[in-house]
Design a protein around this motif. Structure first.
Motif, PDB file in Angstrom:
ATOM      1  N   SER A   1       0.831  -1.212   0.000  1.00  0.00           N
ATOM      2  CA  SER A   1       0.000   0.000   0.000  1.00  0.00           C
ATOM      3  C   SER A   1       0.862   1.258   0.000  1.00  0.00           C
ATOM      4  O   SER A   1       0.590   2.209  -0.735  1.00  0.00           O
ATOM      5  CB  SER A   1      -0.930   0.015   1.213  1.00  0.00           C
ATOM      6  N   ALA A   2       1.913   1.255   0.815  1.00  0.00           N
ATOM      7  CA  ALA A   2       2.818   2.410   0.873  1.00  0.00           C
ATOM      8  C   ALA A   2       3.551   2.589  -0.457  1.00  0.00           C
ATOM      9  O   ALA A   2       3.683   3.714  -0.958  1.00  0.00           O
ATOM     10  CB  ALA A   2       3.815   2.252   2.018  1.00  0.00           C
TER      11      ALA A   2
ATOM     12  N   HIS B   1       2.562   1.614  -3.426  1.00  0.00           N
ATOM     13  CA  HIS B   1       1.610   2.083  -4.431  1.00  0.00           C
ATOM     14  C   HIS B   1       1.311   3.565  -4.265  1.00  0.00           C
ATOM     15  O   HIS B   1       1.231   4.303  -5.249  1.00  0.00           O
ATOM     16  CB  HIS B   1       0.330   1.256  -4.371  1.00  0.00           C
ATOM     17  N   GLU B   2       1.191   4.013  -3.023  1.00  0.00           N
ATOM     18  CA  GLU B   2       0.959   5.439  -2.788  1.00  0.00           C
ATOM     19  C   GLU B   2       2.179   6.275  -3.191  1.00  0.00           C
ATOM     20  O   GLU B   2       2.041   7.374  -3.731  1.00  0.00           O
ATOM     21  CB  GLU B   2       0.616   5.684  -1.321  1.00  0.00           C
ATOM     22  N   ASP B   3       3.371   5.730  -2.979  1.00  0.00           N
ATOM     23  CA  ASP B   3       4.594   6.445  -3.357  1.00  0.00           C
ATOM     24  C   ASP B   3       4.771   6.503  -4.872  1.00  0.00           C
ATOM     25  O   ASP B   3       5.278   7.486  -5.398  1.00  0.00           O
ATOM     26  CB  ASP B   3       5.820   5.798  -2.717  1.00  0.00           C
TER      27      ASP B   3
ATOM     28  N   PRO C   1       0.692   8.641  -6.245  1.00  0.00           N
ATOM     29  CA  PRO C   1      -0.034   9.266  -5.134  1.00  0.00           C
ATOM     30  C   PRO C   1      -1.476   9.656  -5.468  1.00  0.00           C
ATOM     31  O   PRO C   1      -2.326   9.674  -4.593  1.00  0.00           O
ATOM     32  CB  PRO C   1       0.796  10.510  -4.800  1.00  0.00           C
ATOM     33  N   TYR C   2      -1.740   9.943  -6.723  1.00  0.00           N
ATOM     34  CA  TYR C   2      -3.087  10.377  -7.106  1.00  0.00           C
ATOM     35  C   TYR C   2      -4.118   9.261  -6.951  1.00  0.00           C
ATOM     36  O   TYR C   2      -5.305   9.527  -6.824  1.00  0.00           O
ATOM     37  CB  TYR C   2      -3.069  10.911  -8.542  1.00  0.00           C
TER      38      TYR C   2
ATOM     39  N   LYS D   1      -4.756   7.440  -4.435  1.00  0.00           N
ATOM     40  CA  LYS D   1      -5.455   7.566  -3.152  1.00  0.00           C
ATOM     41  C   LYS D   1      -6.581   8.588  -3.262  1.00  0.00           C
ATOM     42  O   LYS D   1      -7.687   8.364  -2.775  1.00  0.00           O
ATOM     43  CB  LYS D   1      -4.478   7.955  -2.051  1.00  0.00           C
ATOM     44  N   LYS D   2      -6.310   9.710  -3.922  1.00  0.00           N
ATOM     45  CA  LYS D   2      -7.338  10.732  -4.102  1.00  0.00           C
ATOM     46  C   LYS D   2      -8.506  10.191  -4.934  1.00  0.00           C
ATOM     47  O   LYS D   2      -9.666  10.523  -4.681  1.00  0.00           O
ATOM     48  CB  LYS D   2      -6.742  11.965  -4.780  1.00  0.00           C
TER      49      LYS D   2
ATOM     50  N   ASN E   1      -7.954   1.246  -4.992  1.00  0.00           N
ATOM     51  CA  ASN E   1      -7.392   0.329  -4.006  1.00  0.00           C
ATOM     52  C   ASN E   1      -6.517  -0.694  -4.726  1.00  0.00           C
ATOM     53  O   ASN E   1      -6.887  -1.853  -4.876  1.00  0.00           O
ATOM     54  CB  ASN E   1      -8.513  -0.351  -3.219  1.00  0.00           C
TER      55      ASN E   1
END
Length: 163
Positions: free
Chosen positions: A38-39, A41-43, A46-47, A49-50, A54
């Motif tokens: 999850s981290a 993928h967010e790194d 980042p968009y 998450k907005k 998932n």
């Protein structure tokens, strides 16, 4: 029968179990592979998450898919371990405990290794699949990725999950 159900059980529990991270003989802790993914993928995107994408849960589906080779699944799993080992080597903490800039540095470091470049490429591929896939797979909720790209899906759409 027992081996088949045991094997299925082990495959299904991978992302809910802990990865033990060690450097040499020193134990640095246990971390959930799903948290690490999850981290990452967010790194990497980042968009997402907005948008409410998932992608980590989508990767969990991929790791249980019968058409994904065991070699590919092992590579994805090992990549989580190797990423955390690099984080411990560089910062004495697992990847999820690092600051955003430290995590970006770790991604840059591993991208210079053949395995790291390939693993990041695989992660980006699955992030895009999650973002652009049909909402039936529960990663692209309400077609948020499609809306973002002003995409109209083709018909017919899937009526059941094929993963």
């Amino acid at each position: 029968m027992f081996l088949n159900s045991r094997r299925t059980f082990l495959k299904n529990t991978f992302l809910t179990t802990a990865v033990i991270v060690m450097s040499g003989t020193e134990l640095f802790g246990a971390v959930s592979p799903l948290q690490t993914i999850s981290a990452v993928h967010e790194d990497l995107f980042p968009y997402a998450k907005k948008l409410g994408i998932n992608s980590a849960s989508y990767l969990k589906l991929i790791l249980n898919h019968s058409r994904i080779t065991e070699r590919e699944k092992a590579f994805l799993r090992n990549g989580v371990q190797w990423l955390n080992e690099e984080a411990v080597l560089q910062y004495k903490q697992t990847y999820t405990k690092l600051s955003a800039s430290q995590r970006q540095n770790i991604l840059q470091i591993i991208s210079k290794e053949r395995w790291g470049e390939n693993w990041i490429n695989a992660m980006l591929t699955y992030i895009m699949e999650a973002t652009l896939g049909d909402p039936i797979y529960r990663a692209n909720k309400n077609g948020a990725g499609w809306t973002w790209l002003h995409h109209t899906s083709g018909l017919p759409r899937p009526t059941k999950v094929f993963l």
